[in-house]
Design a protein around this motif. Sequence first.
Motif: not given
Length: 184
Positions: A83-89, A133-141, A168-178
């Motif tokens: 995952q990619l995660a950007d936190t804004y504080i 998926a943006t270019e950044e997401h595609a390349e990273a994930l 803001r979490h952007v998850l790669g393949r293979g996630w299940k949320l509960r």
Amino acid sequence: MPTNTIGTDGTITRDARSRYRQRAEGGARGAFEAETKKAGGAPRGEVEISRGAPPAAIAEILGGAGEVVVRSRRMFDGERLVQLADTYIPAFVAEAAPQVAQLDTGEGGIISRMAAAGLAQTDVVEDVEQVLATEEHAEALGVKLGDLLLAITHVGRTEDGRVVEVTRHVLGRGWKLRYGVPLD
């Protein structure tokens, strides 16, 4: 209470019913590290810290906040980027809890540092949506540009309603949320 799991097929089940309560287990630096270790994985992160204006959608959630501390993270299980995660504080939080702007935020991570500074998150809302998926997401994930990905926008508020964190979490393949819903 259940915790996150990593299936034999690599599927990560993110169990929101317990993740923030276990964020310091075993000396972990946050929920991702605690839950991934507990599931038998090998968590690691790459963190970049900056200051600046948040994107418009985040600024709106923050009530028009000016400068924020941004924690941009790449979160791995072993060598697999999951995952990619950007936190804004907001600046007022970084002033009260300066360790949130450091690479090592200590046991329990930023949520624990906020709580120690009198800014405990007592209300958390997470919106889950599909994003392209943006270019950044595609390349990273390792996905194709325009593929559908899951994104979680985590908003943490104090008892008096102040927003102290937007992640803001952007998850790669293979996630299940509960999620669980109390039926009082």
